[in-house]
Enzyme design. Structure first.
Site, PDB file in Angstrom:
ATOM      1  N   ASP A   1       0.910  -1.349   0.142  1.00 32.33           N
ATOM      2  CA  ASP A   1       0.069  -0.194  -0.126  1.00 32.33           C
ATOM      3  C   ASP A   1       0.870   1.225  -0.091  1.00 32.33           C
ATOM      4  O   ASP A   1       0.238   2.268   0.143  1.00 32.33           O
ATOM      5  CB  ASP A   1      -0.974  -0.164   1.160  1.00 32.33           C
ATOM      6  CG  ASP A   1      -0.243  -0.149   2.496  1.00 32.33           C
ATOM      7  OD1 ASP A   1       1.079   0.011   2.553  1.00 32.33           O
ATOM      8  OD2 ASP A   1      -0.934  -0.347   3.579  1.00 32.33           O
TER       9      ASP A   1
ATOM     10  N   ARG B   1       5.879  26.780   1.732  1.00 29.11           N
ATOM     11  CA  ARG B   1       5.192  27.909   0.946  1.00 29.11           C
ATOM     12  C   ARG B   1       4.111  28.557   1.495  1.00 29.11           C
ATOM     13  O   ARG B   1       4.217  29.868   1.588  1.00 29.11           O
ATOM     14  CB  ARG B   1       4.867  27.411  -0.545  1.00 29.11           C
ATOM     15  CG  ARG B   1       5.937  27.178  -1.320  1.00 29.11           C
ATOM     16  CD  ARG B   1       5.145  27.090  -2.911  1.00 29.11           C
ATOM     17  NE  ARG B   1       6.032  27.042  -4.004  1.00 29.11           N
ATOM     18  CZ  ARG B   1       6.538  25.997  -4.514  1.00 29.11           C
ATOM     19  NH1 ARG B   1       6.710  24.837  -4.132  1.00 29.11           N
ATOM     20  NH2 ARG B   1       7.632  26.226  -5.623  1.00 29.11           N
TER      21      ARG B   1
ATOM     22  N   LYS C   1       9.085  40.171 -11.699  1.00 31.25           N
ATOM     23  CA  LYS C   1       8.012  39.058 -12.458  1.00 31.25           C
ATOM     24  C   LYS C   1       6.876  39.295 -11.671  1.00 31.25           C
ATOM     25  O   LYS C   1       6.482  39.645 -10.607  1.00 31.25           O
ATOM     26  CB  LYS C   1       8.734  37.927 -11.915  1.00 31.25           C
ATOM     27  CG  LYS C   1       7.748  36.611 -12.130  1.00 31.25           C
ATOM     28  CD  LYS C   1       8.490  35.342 -11.617  1.00 31.25           C
ATOM     29  CE  LYS C   1       8.007  34.806 -10.182  1.00 31.25           C
ATOM     30  NZ  LYS C   1       8.632  33.523  -9.538  1.00 31.25           N
TER      31      LYS C   1
ATOM     32  N   ASP D   1      17.757  31.006  -8.613  1.00 35.32           N
ATOM     33  CA  ASP D   1      16.596  31.054  -7.978  1.00 35.32           C
ATOM     34  C   ASP D   1      16.433  29.961  -6.870  1.00 35.32           C
ATOM     35  O   ASP D   1      17.440  29.178  -6.863  1.00 35.32           O
ATOM     36  CB  ASP D   1      15.389  30.593  -8.805  1.00 35.32           C
ATOM     37  CG  ASP D   1      13.959  31.315  -8.641  1.00 35.32           C
ATOM     38  OD1 ASP D   1      13.947  31.955  -7.418  1.00 35.32           O
ATOM     39  OD2 ASP D   1      13.018  31.322  -9.290  1.00 35.32           O
TER      40      ASP D   1
ATOM     41  N   THR E   1       7.726  24.528 -11.864  1.00 31.89           N
ATOM     42  CA  THR E   1       7.185  24.132 -13.417  1.00 31.89           C
ATOM     43  C   THR E   1       8.244  24.678 -14.329  1.00 31.89           C
ATOM     44  O   THR E   1       8.127  24.239 -15.354  1.00 31.89           O
ATOM     45  CB  THR E   1       5.963  24.580 -13.719  1.00 31.89           C
ATOM     46  OG1 THR E   1       6.058  26.288 -13.607  1.00 31.89           O
ATOM     47  CG2 THR E   1       4.830  24.515 -12.698  1.00 31.89           C
ATOM     48  N   GLY E   2       9.160  25.437 -14.019  1.00 29.34           N
ATOM     49  CA  GLY E   2      10.296  25.879 -14.735  1.00 29.34           C
ATOM     50  C   GLY E   2       9.835  27.210 -15.596  1.00 29.34           C
ATOM     51  O   GLY E   2      10.446  27.815 -16.380  1.00 29.34           O
TER      52      GLY E   2
HETATM   53  C1  R5P Z   1       8.922  31.976  -6.310  1.00 28.60           C
HETATM   54  O1  R5P Z   1       8.637  33.032  -6.556  1.00 28.60           O
HETATM   55  C2  R5P Z   1      10.024  31.147  -6.224  1.00 28.60           C
HETATM   56  O2  R5P Z   1      11.084  31.815  -5.945  1.00 28.60           O
HETATM   57  C3  R5P Z   1      10.370  30.415  -7.591  1.00 28.60           C
HETATM   58  O3  R5P Z   1      10.759  31.586  -8.703  1.00 28.60           O
HETATM   59  C4  R5P Z   1       9.163  29.531  -8.074  1.00 28.60           C
HETATM   60  O4  R5P Z   1       8.733  28.840  -7.223  1.00 28.60           O
HETATM   61  C5  R5P Z   1       9.481  29.078  -9.268  1.00 28.60           C
HETATM   62  O5  R5P Z   1       8.343  28.405  -9.718  1.00 28.60           O
HETATM   63  P1  R5P Z   1       8.201  27.919 -11.123  1.00 28.60           P
HETATM   64  O6  R5P Z   1       9.370  26.784 -11.708  1.00 28.60           O
HETATM   65  O7  R5P Z   1       6.969  27.000 -11.445  1.00 28.60           O
HETATM   66  O8  R5P Z   1       7.885  29.011 -12.087  1.00 28.60           O
END
Ligand code: R5P
Length: 335
Positions: free
Chosen positions: A84, A141, A235, A261, A266-267
Protein backbone atom coordinates in the site's frame (compact mmCIF):
# COMPACT_ATOMS: atom_id res chain seq x y z
CA UNK A 1 -1.76 18.79 23.34
CA UNK A 2 -0.42 15.26 23.48
CA UNK A 3 2.28 16.24 20.99
CA UNK A 4 3.34 19.32 22.93
CA UNK A 5 3.39 17.44 26.23
CA UNK A 6 5.61 14.74 24.72
CA UNK A 7 8.05 17.35 23.38
CA UNK A 8 8.21 19.19 26.68
CA UNK A 9 8.74 15.95 28.63
CA UNK A 10 11.68 15.09 26.35
CA UNK A 11 13.24 18.56 26.71
CA UNK A 12 12.85 18.45 30.50
CA UNK A 13 14.28 14.93 30.67
CA UNK A 14 17.33 15.97 28.72
CA UNK A 15 17.79 19.09 30.86
CA UNK A 16 17.56 17.06 34.07
CA UNK A 17 20.21 14.66 32.86
CA UNK A 18 22.39 17.54 31.75
CA UNK A 19 22.31 16.41 28.16
CA UNK A 20 20.72 19.44 26.54
CA UNK A 21 23.63 20.88 24.59
CA UNK A 22 21.83 23.40 22.41
CA UNK A 23 22.25 26.89 23.80
CA UNK A 24 18.61 27.86 23.93
CA UNK A 25 17.75 31.32 25.11
CA UNK A 26 14.52 33.19 25.19
CA UNK A 27 14.36 36.30 23.03
CA UNK A 28 11.05 38.12 23.13
CA UNK A 29 9.39 34.81 23.91
CA UNK A 30 11.20 32.96 21.12
CA UNK A 31 14.05 30.51 21.33
CA UNK A 32 17.05 31.06 19.09
CA UNK A 33 20.09 28.95 18.25
CA UNK A 34 23.39 30.48 19.24
CA UNK A 35 26.14 29.51 16.86
CA UNK A 36 29.84 30.12 16.85
CA UNK A 37 31.40 31.45 13.66
CA UNK A 38 34.55 29.32 13.64
CA UNK A 39 34.70 26.58 10.99
CA UNK A 40 37.41 24.00 11.60
CA UNK A 41 38.23 20.62 10.13
CA UNK A 42 38.19 18.74 13.46
CA UNK A 43 35.64 15.90 13.75
CA UNK A 44 32.46 16.86 15.59
CA UNK A 45 32.55 14.87 18.87
CA UNK A 46 30.02 12.10 19.43
CA UNK A 47 27.83 12.85 16.44
CA UNK A 48 26.22 10.34 14.11
CA UNK A 49 24.39 11.11 10.87
CA UNK A 50 21.22 9.36 9.72
CA UNK A 51 19.79 9.94 6.25
CA UNK A 52 16.16 9.53 5.21
CA UNK A 53 15.61 8.00 1.78
CA UNK A 54 15.06 11.44 0.18
CA UNK A 55 18.52 12.58 1.29
CA UNK A 56 20.95 9.65 1.61
CA UNK A 57 23.72 11.08 -0.64
CA UNK A 58 23.61 14.47 1.09
CA UNK A 59 23.57 12.83 4.54
CA UNK A 60 26.63 10.75 3.61
CA UNK A 61 28.31 13.89 2.30
CA UNK A 62 27.65 15.72 5.56
CA UNK A 63 29.01 12.78 7.62
CA UNK A 64 32.12 12.79 5.43
CA UNK A 65 32.57 16.57 5.77
CA UNK A 66 32.40 16.47 9.56
CA UNK A 67 34.29 13.15 9.80
CA UNK A 68 31.66 11.28 11.84
CA UNK A 69 29.84 7.95 11.56
CA UNK A 70 26.89 7.29 9.26
CA UNK A 71 24.11 5.01 10.47
CA UNK A 72 22.53 2.96 7.71
CA UNK A 73 18.77 2.61 7.58
CA UNK A 74 16.63 -0.15 6.06
CA UNK A 75 13.72 1.39 4.19
CA UNK A 76 11.97 -1.83 3.18
CA UNK A 77 10.94 -4.72 5.40
CA UNK A 78 10.97 -6.91 2.30
CA UNK A 79 11.91 -6.19 -1.33
CA UNK A 80 9.41 -3.85 -2.96
CA UNK A 81 8.17 -2.42 0.36
CA UNK A 82 4.59 -2.50 1.61
CA UNK A 83 2.00 -3.04 -1.14
CA UNK A 84 0.00 0.00 0.00
CA UNK A 85 3.05 2.29 -0.18
CA UNK A 86 3.37 2.95 3.57
CA UNK A 87 6.90 3.74 4.75
CA UNK A 88 9.12 1.52 6.89
CA UNK A 89 12.38 2.44 8.66
CA UNK A 90 14.83 0.51 10.80
CA UNK A 91 18.07 1.94 12.18
CA UNK A 92 20.89 -0.50 11.46
CA UNK A 93 23.31 0.88 14.03
CA UNK A 94 23.29 2.14 17.65
CA UNK A 95 22.65 5.81 18.49
CA UNK A 96 22.22 5.54 22.26
CA UNK A 97 23.75 8.56 24.02
CA UNK A 98 24.69 10.19 20.71
CA UNK A 99 23.99 13.55 19.19
CA UNK A 100 22.22 12.47 15.98
CA UNK A 101 21.85 14.61 12.87
CA UNK A 102 18.82 13.44 10.87
CA UNK A 103 18.95 14.58 7.24
CA UNK A 104 15.70 14.31 5.32
CA UNK A 105 13.96 16.54 2.80
CA UNK A 106 10.22 16.72 3.51
CA UNK A 107 9.12 16.25 -0.10
CA UNK A 108 7.26 14.44 -1.54
CA UNK A 109 4.66 13.69 1.15
CA UNK A 110 5.79 10.11 2.06
CA UNK A 111 9.18 11.59 2.98
CA UNK A 112 7.47 13.62 5.73
CA UNK A 113 6.11 10.43 7.28
CA UNK A 114 9.55 8.84 6.94
CA UNK A 115 11.09 11.82 8.74
CA UNK A 116 8.74 11.37 11.71
CA UNK A 117 9.30 7.58 11.82
CA UNK A 118 13.08 8.09 11.84
CA UNK A 119 12.99 10.86 14.46
CA UNK A 120 10.86 8.70 16.73
CA UNK A 121 13.05 5.62 16.21
CA UNK A 122 16.19 7.68 16.94
CA UNK A 123 14.70 8.98 20.19
CA UNK A 124 13.45 5.55 21.24
CA UNK A 125 16.97 4.21 20.59
CA UNK A 126 18.30 6.65 23.22
CA UNK A 127 19.84 9.54 21.28
CA UNK A 128 20.60 12.38 23.67
CA UNK A 129 20.21 15.17 21.12
CA UNK A 130 18.55 15.27 17.72
CA UNK A 131 19.30 17.92 15.11
CA UNK A 132 16.94 17.97 12.14
CA UNK A 133 18.51 18.91 8.82
CA UNK A 134 15.63 19.45 6.41
CA UNK A 135 17.41 20.47 3.20
CA UNK A 136 14.19 21.27 1.32
CA UNK A 137 11.35 22.19 3.64
CA UNK A 138 8.27 20.85 1.86
CA UNK A 139 5.08 22.76 2.74
CA UNK A 140 7.22 25.84 3.42
CA UNK A 141 5.34 27.95 0.88
CA UNK A 142 2.24 28.57 3.00
CA UNK A 143 3.69 30.87 5.63
CA UNK A 144 0.47 32.68 6.54
CA UNK A 145 -3.29 32.27 6.67
CA UNK A 146 -4.59 33.97 3.55
CA UNK A 147 -8.20 32.82 4.09
CA UNK A 148 -10.04 31.90 7.28
CA UNK A 149 -9.76 28.22 8.04
CA UNK A 150 -6.50 27.61 6.16
CA UNK A 151 -3.62 25.75 7.79
CA UNK A 152 -0.32 27.65 8.02
CA UNK A 153 1.34 24.56 6.64
CA UNK A 154 4.97 25.64 7.23
CA UNK A 155 4.20 25.99 10.94
CA UNK A 156 2.26 22.71 10.97
CA UNK A 157 5.28 20.78 9.70
CA UNK A 158 7.64 22.60 12.10
CA UNK A 159 5.37 21.83 15.06
CA UNK A 160 5.62 18.13 14.34
CA UNK A 161 9.38 18.24 13.75
CA UNK A 162 9.64 19.81 17.24
CA UNK A 163 8.07 16.71 18.84
CA UNK A 164 11.36 14.79 18.65
CA UNK A 165 13.99 17.28 17.47
CA UNK A 166 15.98 19.82 19.47
CA UNK A 167 16.76 22.18 16.62
CA UNK A 168 16.24 22.56 12.90
CA UNK A 169 18.55 23.55 10.06
CA UNK A 170 17.00 24.16 6.68
CA UNK A 171 17.86 25.89 3.41
CA UNK A 172 16.15 28.50 1.20
CA UNK A 173 12.68 28.01 2.63
CA UNK A 174 10.32 29.00 -0.19
CA UNK A 175 8.54 31.59 1.97
CA UNK A 176 9.32 34.67 4.01
CA UNK A 177 12.27 33.53 6.19
CA UNK A 178 10.62 35.43 9.08
CA UNK A 179 8.35 32.37 9.44
CA UNK A 180 11.33 30.53 10.97
CA UNK A 181 11.11 32.76 14.05
CA UNK A 182 7.59 31.47 14.73
CA UNK A 183 8.66 27.80 14.69
CA UNK A 184 8.42 26.02 18.06
CA UNK A 185 12.06 24.92 18.00
CA UNK A 186 15.32 26.82 17.37
CA UNK A 187 15.69 27.09 13.61
CA UNK A 188 18.41 28.41 11.35
CA UNK A 189 18.38 28.91 7.58
CA UNK A 190 21.63 27.79 5.99
CA UNK A 191 22.55 29.39 2.67
CA UNK A 192 23.15 27.27 -0.43
CA UNK A 193 24.50 30.21 -2.38
CA UNK A 194 28.20 29.51 -1.68
CA UNK A 195 27.79 26.12 -3.45
CA UNK A 196 25.91 27.64 -6.37
CA UNK A 197 28.32 30.56 -6.61
CA UNK A 198 31.29 28.15 -6.75
CA UNK A 199 29.67 26.17 -9.57
CA UNK A 200 28.80 29.29 -11.57
CA UNK A 201 32.32 30.63 -11.09
CA UNK A 202 33.77 27.41 -12.53
CA UNK A 203 31.24 27.63 -15.39
CA UNK A 204 32.72 31.08 -16.13
CA UNK A 205 29.48 33.09 -16.16
CA UNK A 206 29.85 36.82 -16.80
CA UNK A 207 26.80 38.01 -14.88
CA UNK A 208 24.07 36.64 -12.60
CA UNK A 209 20.37 37.40 -12.81
CA UNK A 210 17.58 37.10 -10.25
CA UNK A 211 14.36 36.26 -12.13
CA UNK A 212 12.32 38.17 -9.55
CA UNK A 213 12.85 40.44 -6.59
CA UNK A 214 12.43 37.52 -4.18
CA UNK A 215 15.59 35.93 -5.59
CA UNK A 216 17.57 39.17 -5.41
CA UNK A 217 19.26 38.37 -2.08
CA UNK A 218 20.27 34.96 -3.48
CA UNK A 219 21.76 36.37 -6.70
CA UNK A 220 23.59 39.02 -4.69
CA UNK A 221 25.17 36.41 -2.41
CA UNK A 222 26.07 34.03 -5.27
CA UNK A 223 27.56 36.94 -7.22
CA UNK A 224 29.94 37.77 -4.38
CA UNK A 225 31.17 34.14 -4.44
CA UNK A 226 31.37 33.97 -8.24
CA UNK A 227 33.01 37.41 -8.42
CA UNK A 228 30.64 38.74 -11.11
CA UNK A 229 27.96 41.46 -11.12
CA UNK A 230 24.23 40.75 -10.79
CA UNK A 231 20.96 42.21 -12.03
CA UNK A 232 17.29 41.37 -11.51
CA UNK A 233 13.94 41.22 -13.27
CA UNK A 234 10.50 42.08 -11.93
CA UNK A 235 8.11 39.12 -12.23
CA UNK A 236 4.34 39.02 -11.95
CA UNK A 237 2.79 35.62 -11.29
CA UNK A 238 -0.48 35.12 -13.19
CA UNK A 239 -1.19 31.58 -11.92
CA UNK A 240 0.73 28.45 -10.85
CA UNK A 241 1.93 27.87 -14.44
CA UNK A 242 2.15 31.38 -15.91
CA UNK A 243 4.43 34.32 -15.12
CA UNK A 244 5.05 37.65 -16.84
CA UNK A 245 8.23 39.67 -16.68
CA UNK A 246 8.26 43.47 -16.87
CA UNK A 247 10.32 44.82 -19.78
CA UNK A 248 13.84 45.84 -18.70
CA UNK A 249 17.06 46.44 -20.65
CA UNK A 250 19.88 44.16 -19.42
CA UNK A 251 23.59 44.37 -20.21
CA UNK A 252 23.85 40.77 -21.46
CA UNK A 253 24.65 40.92 -25.19
CA UNK A 254 27.23 38.23 -26.03
CA UNK A 255 27.50 37.22 -22.35
CA UNK A 256 27.17 33.99 -20.42
CA UNK A 257 24.42 34.52 -17.82
CA UNK A 258 23.52 32.50 -14.74
CA UNK A 259 19.92 32.75 -13.52
CA UNK A 260 19.71 32.08 -9.77
CA UNK A 261 16.49 31.08 -7.97
CA UNK A 262 15.55 29.27 -4.80
CA UNK A 263 13.18 26.78 -6.44
CA UNK A 264 12.50 25.56 -9.95
CA UNK A 265 9.07 23.98 -9.92
CA UNK A 266 7.28 24.11 -13.31
CA UNK A 267 10.23 25.98 -14.83
CA UNK A 268 7.87 28.79 -15.93
CA UNK A 269 9.86 31.51 -14.13
CA UNK A 270 13.22 30.35 -15.47
CA UNK A 271 11.92 29.83 -19.03
CA UNK A 272 10.41 33.32 -19.14
CA UNK A 273 13.65 34.86 -17.87
CA UNK A 274 15.81 32.74 -20.21
CA UNK A 275 13.78 33.74 -23.27
CA UNK A 276 14.11 37.41 -22.30
CA UNK A 277 17.88 37.01 -21.90
CA UNK A 278 18.23 35.29 -25.28
CA UNK A 279 16.03 37.99 -26.88
CA UNK A 280 18.44 40.58 -25.49
CA UNK A 281 21.43 38.79 -27.01
CA UNK A 282 22.75 36.56 -24.20
CA UNK A 283 25.17 33.99 -25.64
CA UNK A 284 24.58 31.29 -23.00
CA UNK A 285 22.04 30.88 -20.17
CA UNK A 286 22.60 28.60 -17.16
CA UNK A 287 19.70 28.13 -14.77
CA UNK A 288 20.75 27.43 -11.17
CA UNK A 289 18.50 26.67 -8.24
CA UNK A 290 18.82 25.34 -4.72
CA UNK A 291 15.75 23.09 -4.91
CA UNK A 292 14.95 21.42 -8.23
CA UNK A 293 11.40 20.04 -8.09
CA UNK A 294 10.95 19.91 -11.89
CA UNK A 295 7.22 19.20 -11.94
CA UNK A 296 4.73 19.16 -14.84
CA UNK A 297 6.05 20.99 -17.90
CA UNK A 298 9.47 21.76 -16.33
CA UNK A 299 11.64 19.74 -18.72
CA UNK A 300 9.98 21.33 -21.78
CA UNK A 301 10.27 24.81 -20.24
CA UNK A 302 13.94 24.33 -19.40
CA UNK A 303 14.85 23.74 -23.04
CA UNK A 304 15.10 27.55 -23.13
CA UNK A 305 18.35 27.16 -21.10
CA UNK A 306 21.77 25.83 -22.17
CA UNK A 307 22.37 24.17 -18.80
CA UNK A 308 20.34 23.56 -15.64
CA UNK A 309 21.87 22.89 -12.24
CA UNK A 310 20.33 22.10 -8.89
CA UNK A 311 21.76 21.14 -5.52
CA UNK A 312 21.28 17.84 -3.69
CA UNK A 313 18.52 19.17 -1.40
CA UNK A 314 16.15 17.44 -3.85
CA UNK A 315 17.65 14.71 -6.00
CA UNK A 316 17.05 14.89 -9.76
CA UNK A 317 19.00 14.39 -13.00
CA UNK A 318 19.96 18.10 -12.68
CA UNK A 319 21.62 17.65 -9.26
CA UNK A 320 25.19 18.74 -9.92
CA UNK A 321 26.13 20.59 -6.73
CA UNK A 322 26.28 19.41 -3.12
CA UNK A 323 25.43 21.62 -0.19
CA UNK A 324 27.08 19.17 2.25
CA UNK A 325 29.87 21.68 3.04
CA UNK A 326 27.30 24.35 3.91
CA UNK A 327 25.33 22.09 6.28
CA UNK A 328 28.56 20.68 7.73
CA UNK A 329 29.70 24.19 8.65
CA UNK A 330 26.34 24.90 10.29
CA UNK A 331 26.51 21.66 12.31
CA UNK A 332 30.04 22.46 13.44
CA UNK A 333 28.81 25.84 14.60
CA UNK A 334 26.05 24.41 16.81
CA UNK A 335 26.75 24.90 20.47
C1 R5P B 1 8.81 31.99 -6.26
O1 R5P B 1 8.69 33.13 -6.61
C2 R5P B 1 10.08 31.21 -6.32
O2 R5P B 1 11.17 32.02 -6.02
C3 R5P B 1 10.30 30.56 -7.68
O3 R5P B 1 10.60 31.54 -8.63
C4 R5P B 1 9.12 29.76 -8.10
O4 R5P B 1 8.73 28.87 -7.09
C5 R5P B 1 9.46 28.97 -9.34
O5 R5P B 1 8.33 28.29 -9.76
P1 R5P B 1 8.17 27.86 -11.26
O6 R5P B 1 9.39 27.06 -11.64
O7 R5P B 1 6.91 27.03 -11.28
O8 R5P B 1 8.02 29.10 -12.07
Amino acid sequence: MRTRARHEIRIVARRVTGFLCADLTSHQGRRTIHISTSHTTRPVPSVKVVGGSASVPLARGIAHEISVGFVDVAFEKHPGGFPDGERYVRLLGPVSGEHVVLVQTTHPDPMIVEFFLLADAIRDAGARRLTAVVPYFGYGRQDKRFLDGEAVSAKTIAKHIAVDCDELLTMAIPANPEILKTFPLPTREVSGMPAIGRYLKSAKVDVLLAPDQGALRLAKEASSVAGVPFDFLVKKRIDSYTVKIEPKALDVRGKSVGIVDDVISTGGTIATAAKELKAQGARRVIAACVHGLFVGPAEANLKACDDVIATDTVLSPHTKVSVAPEFAAAIRALK
